[in-house]
Design an enzyme around this catalytic site. Sequence first.
Site, PDB file in Angstrom:
ATOM      1  NE  ARG A  74      -2.389  -1.307   3.494  1.00 15.07           N
ATOM      2  CZ  ARG A  74      -1.769  -0.588   4.412  1.00 15.07           C
ATOM      3  NH1 ARG A  74      -1.751   0.726   4.355  1.00 15.07           N
ATOM      4  NH2 ARG A  74      -1.182  -1.177   5.435  1.00 15.07           N
ATOM      5  CE1 TYR A 202       0.115  -5.858  -1.905  1.00 19.64           C
ATOM      6  CE2 TYR A 202      -0.897  -3.876  -1.008  1.00 19.64           C
ATOM      7  CZ  TYR A 202      -0.415  -5.162  -0.844  1.00 19.64           C
ATOM      8  OH  TYR A 202      -0.495  -5.754   0.385  1.00 19.64           O
ATOM      9  CE  LYS A 211      -6.171  -3.753   4.928  1.00 19.89           C
ATOM     10  NZ  LYS A 211      -6.043  -4.157   6.296  1.00 19.89           N
ATOM     11  CG  HIS A 231      -6.500  -3.010  10.460  1.00 17.42           C
ATOM     12  ND1 HIS A 231      -5.181  -2.615  10.516  1.00 17.42           N
ATOM     13  CD2 HIS A 231      -6.529  -4.042   9.571  1.00 17.42           C
ATOM     14  CE1 HIS A 231      -4.452  -3.365   9.701  1.00 17.42           C
ATOM     15  NE2 HIS A 231      -5.243  -4.242   9.124  1.00 17.42           N
ATOM     16  CB  SER A 253      -0.258  -3.662   7.869  1.00 12.81           C
ATOM     17  OG  SER A 253      -1.417  -2.880   7.686  1.00 12.81           O
ATOM     18  CB  ALA A 254       2.945  -7.279   8.223  1.00 11.12           C
ATOM     19  CB  CYS A 255       1.589  -6.394  13.758  1.00  3.38           C
ATOM     20  SG  CYS A 255       2.755  -5.112  13.270  1.00  3.38           S
ATOM     21  CG  ASN A 259       0.582 -15.891  11.887  1.00  2.00           C
ATOM     22  OD1 ASN A 259       1.065 -17.004  11.808  1.00  2.00           O
ATOM     23  ND2 ASN A 259       0.727 -14.982  10.940  1.00  2.00           N
ATOM     24  CG  ASP A 280      -7.133  -7.190   7.325  1.00  2.00           C
ATOM     25  OD1 ASP A 280      -6.130  -6.981   8.029  1.00  2.00           O
ATOM     26  OD2 ASP A 280      -7.415  -6.483   6.340  1.00  2.00           O
ATOM     27  CB  SER A 371       4.900 -12.400  -1.391  1.00  2.00           C
ATOM     28  OG  SER A 371       5.548 -13.058  -0.325  1.00  2.00           O
ATOM     29  NE  ARG A 372      -0.103  -8.666   2.363  1.00  2.00           N
ATOM     30  CZ  ARG A 372      -0.541  -8.309   3.564  1.00  2.00           C
ATOM     31  NH1 ARG A 372      -1.608  -8.862   4.089  1.00  2.00           N
ATOM     32  NH2 ARG A 372       0.112  -7.408   4.268  1.00  2.00           N
ATOM     33  NE  ARG A 403       5.873  -6.988  12.913  1.00  2.00           N
ATOM     34  CZ  ARG A 403       6.391  -8.195  12.682  1.00  2.00           C
ATOM     35  NH1 ARG A 403       7.598  -8.504  13.144  1.00  2.00           N
ATOM     36  NH2 ARG A 403       5.733  -9.079  11.981  1.00  2.00           N
ATOM     37  N   GLY A 497       1.258 -20.168  18.233  1.00  2.00           N
ATOM     38  CA  GLY A 497       0.331 -20.976  19.037  1.00  2.00           C
ATOM     39  C   GLY A 497       0.454 -20.714  20.531  1.00  2.00           C
ATOM     40  CG  ASN A 499       1.002 -15.338  20.585  1.00  2.00           C
ATOM     41  OD1 ASN A 499       1.998 -15.201  21.311  1.00  2.00           O
ATOM     42  ND2 ASN A 499       0.998 -14.993  19.315  1.00  2.00           N
TER      43      ASN A 499
HETATM   44  P1  GTP Z   1      -2.122  -7.683   7.513  1.00  2.00           P
HETATM   45  O1  GTP Z   1      -2.734  -8.705   6.629  1.00  2.00           O
HETATM   46  O2  GTP Z   1      -1.033  -6.901   6.834  1.00  2.00           O
HETATM   47  O3  GTP Z   1      -3.118  -6.763   8.172  1.00  2.00           O
HETATM   48  O4  GTP Z   1      -1.289  -8.437   8.640  1.00  2.00           O
HETATM   49  P2  GTP Z   1      -1.606  -9.376   9.902  1.00  2.00           P
HETATM   50  O5  GTP Z   1      -1.726  -8.541  11.121  1.00  2.00           O
HETATM   51  O6  GTP Z   1      -2.698 -10.320   9.605  1.00  2.00           O
HETATM   52  O7  GTP Z   1      -0.220 -10.147  10.066  1.00  2.00           O
HETATM   53  P3  GTP Z   1       0.145 -11.711   9.965  1.00  2.00           P
HETATM   54  O8  GTP Z   1      -0.597 -12.534  10.958  1.00  2.00           O
HETATM   55  O9  GTP Z   1       0.040 -12.105   8.545  1.00  2.00           O
HETATM   56  O10 GTP Z   1       1.675 -11.711  10.406  1.00  2.00           O
HETATM   57  C1  GTP Z   1       2.676 -11.002   9.740  1.00  2.00           C
HETATM   58  C2  GTP Z   1       4.035 -11.554  10.032  1.00  2.00           C
HETATM   59  O11 GTP Z   1       4.265 -11.618  11.446  1.00  2.00           O
HETATM   60  C3  GTP Z   1       4.223 -12.974   9.496  1.00  2.00           C
HETATM   61  O12 GTP Z   1       5.495 -13.062   8.902  1.00  2.00           O
HETATM   62  C4  GTP Z   1       4.140 -13.828  10.727  1.00  2.00           C
HETATM   63  O13 GTP Z   1       4.882 -15.017  10.592  1.00  2.00           O
HETATM   64  C5  GTP Z   1       4.669 -12.915  11.831  1.00  2.00           C
HETATM   65  N1  GTP Z   1       4.043 -13.228  13.149  1.00  2.00           N
HETATM   66  C6  GTP Z   1       2.721 -13.399  13.380  1.00  2.00           C
HETATM   67  N2  GTP Z   1       2.481 -13.721  14.683  1.00  2.00           N
HETATM   68  C7  GTP Z   1       3.687 -13.720  15.286  1.00  2.00           C
HETATM   69  C8  GTP Z   1       4.116 -13.986  16.642  1.00  2.00           C
HETATM   70  O14 GTP Z   1       3.323 -14.271  17.555  1.00  2.00           O
HETATM   71  N3  GTP Z   1       5.457 -13.884  16.892  1.00  2.00           N
HETATM   72  C9  GTP Z   1       6.357 -13.567  15.918  1.00  2.00           C
HETATM   73  N4  GTP Z   1       7.639 -13.493  16.246  1.00  2.00           N
HETATM   74  N5  GTP Z   1       5.995 -13.337  14.620  1.00  2.00           N
HETATM   75  C10 GTP Z   1       4.685 -13.404  14.320  1.00  2.00           C
HETATM   76  C1  SPV Z   2      -2.720  -4.545   5.377  1.00  2.00           C
HETATM   77  O1  SPV Z   2      -1.777  -3.973   4.822  1.00  2.00           O
HETATM   78  O2  SPV Z   2      -3.136  -4.223   6.519  1.00  2.00           O
HETATM   79  C2  SPV Z   2      -3.397  -5.678   4.710  1.00  2.00           C
HETATM   80  C3  SPV Z   2      -3.035  -5.979   3.339  1.00  2.00           C
HETATM   81  O3  SPV Z   2      -4.251  -6.314   5.297  1.00  2.00           O
HETATM   82  S1  SPV Z   2      -3.745  -4.885   2.196  1.00  2.00           S
HETATM   83  O4  SPV Z   2      -5.070  -5.410   1.813  1.00  2.00           O
HETATM   84  O5  SPV Z   2      -2.880  -4.842   1.041  1.00  2.00           O
HETATM   85  O6  SPV Z   2      -3.903  -3.573   2.763  1.00  2.00           O
HETATM   86 MN    MN Z   3      -4.681  -5.483   7.329  1.00  2.00          MN
END
Ligand code: GTP
Ligand code: SPV
Ligand code: MN
Length: 587
Positions: A74, A202, A211, A231, A253-255, A259, A280, A371-372, A403, A497, A499
Amino acid sequence: MQREPLTRHKGVLEWVDEIARLTTPDKILWIDGSEKEKDELTREAFGTGELIELNQEKLPGCVYHRTAVNDVARTENLTFICTSKKDDAGPTSNWMSPTDAYEKLGAIFSGSMKGRKMYVLPFIMGIPGSPFNKVGVEITDSIYVVLNMRIMTRMGELAWRELGDNGEFTRCLHGKADLNLDRRFICHFPEDNAIWSVGSGYGGNVLLGKKCLALRIASYLAHNEGWFAEHMMIVGVENPEGEVAYIAGAFPSACGKTNLAMLIPPGSMPGYKVWTVGDDIAWMRVGDDGRLYAINPEYGFFGVAPGTNYKTNPNAMETAKKNTIFTNVLLKKDGTVWWEGMDGPVPDEGIDWKGDPWTKESTEPGANPNSRFTAPAGQCPSISKHWEDPKGVPISAFLFGGRRASLAPLVYESLNWQHGVFVGATMASERTAAQYGKLGEVRRDPMAMIPFCGYNMGDYFKHWLAMGKKLSSAPRIYNVNWFRQDESGKFLWPGFGENLRVLKWVIDRCFDRVDAQQTPIGYVPKPGDINIEGLDISAGTMQGLLGIDRGQWVEELKGLREFFEKFGDRLPKELWDEYHALEKRLA
Ligand code: GTP
Ligand code: SPV
Ligand code: MN
């Protein structure tokens, strides 16, 4: 493919006409969502190279796509909230006047679909038949977008029906144009219920239901109508007695939302089950019983690939085994895919996300860090039986988190709703690859909504405070941090897990089954109350994970003050009260 309109909705017909005159496509095709249509589009995309067919024995129904190399995340700097008054977009959004935006983007859209086909795609965000749904119609010149929207939303025939002849809808216009960064804009017009996105291919920039509609436009509507568009992932935790408690969690995002929503209970917690409702986005309303009910308005997952494997997230791996679109991962010789952190040996060679030959000696990653995979939610082994319940699931707790290498402990509970809103409003996190910007830089990201709030965030905080007053049985609010590190940069907490051990404490707190110790920042677990049996963690490490460094927190307050000051008198007084109360408790 359908050349005749699939609706009699006058507003849609006139709008499509208007956009066709602007963008001059060769053909207009109306999307019905059928299998036949999907096959035709997929075949056409194979022909042009927009999609690559994957090994159908190993990955049935799966395809591969690469975006342009300048277009892999984004672009928040090119994302705008276009309200008539600048102040209504607030200090944390980019603003453009609607007149300027329509003119500027109009010039880019002009003639941009010449030689291309224009697809008209209706979709529902929400559960079919629910009065709380929002319908969108996306115009796009990208087959990739159509096929992704097919997985991510309930669309086609069903959505045309839901829209009817005069239903309300969000006008979602997307065009790739020339994918030039200088001509890329993602503009939202909350006052017009419209979105214009140009120059990108993208995910988050172009799958406009996600979003753009379900967060930016929906948050604006939610503020006006008295609900929440957040979110957040939504997960149900079932204990050995069979009781299920639902938790919603906002992490940037990506936090870790995907998972956490799919986690597999550790061996040390027999009898526990985890149910995925959403990964999400959560839309939430106050129920007649004074509790908050959440639905996931999406139909699929657009998940981060790197780091996903059978140890960290087996449910995601299982979900993405079929009918999945992989974007910007490594393409292997046998027509399967790979990314950094996947199980098994690193492949000897492949074609990387840029389309270049790659070997395991390469110093560059094979898969883009952002990558997704796009996969149907219904394929997830842990999907909740309530995930399509229009009533939603009752939320017992909110988690905020991000993070933070230091400062934020593994978990703490806010003192009350107002303090919880402060905890959410003061979130900060290290930037990830999900958006362009300096990786690792700590930035303020209240409620993980900084990139997604469709109006002034000062008003958003007010809305949160007001919602609390409508809830007689409000969720309790927690902050979590799975990402605390030691001096060498190693994560102190095993995460994934494991967590669930923390979620158990959270749920026990919600049901008054466990005590806690009060600290200046809130309630933290008493030593021993988070079970670490079977983990490679010493009691000392655990103390570190739960520890609060007053000096660091005092330092944190400085940055926070600066952030709050940006909002001027639009920041609710209650948040300053909480600020001063925390300052006092830390002294
Ligand atoms: P968006 O789709 O961008 O909104 O992200 P999200 O919040 O759904 O993130 P996602 O669960 O995809 O995790 C993003 C990255 O963080 C991945 O590379 C995971 O492997 C890593 N990750 C997720 N949970 C944990 C955790 O509990 N500990 C650690 N160290 N890494 C984690
Ligand atoms: C994010 O970035 O928080 C996502 C992926 O969930 S995207 O749909 O590209 O915004
Ligand atoms: Mn997101």
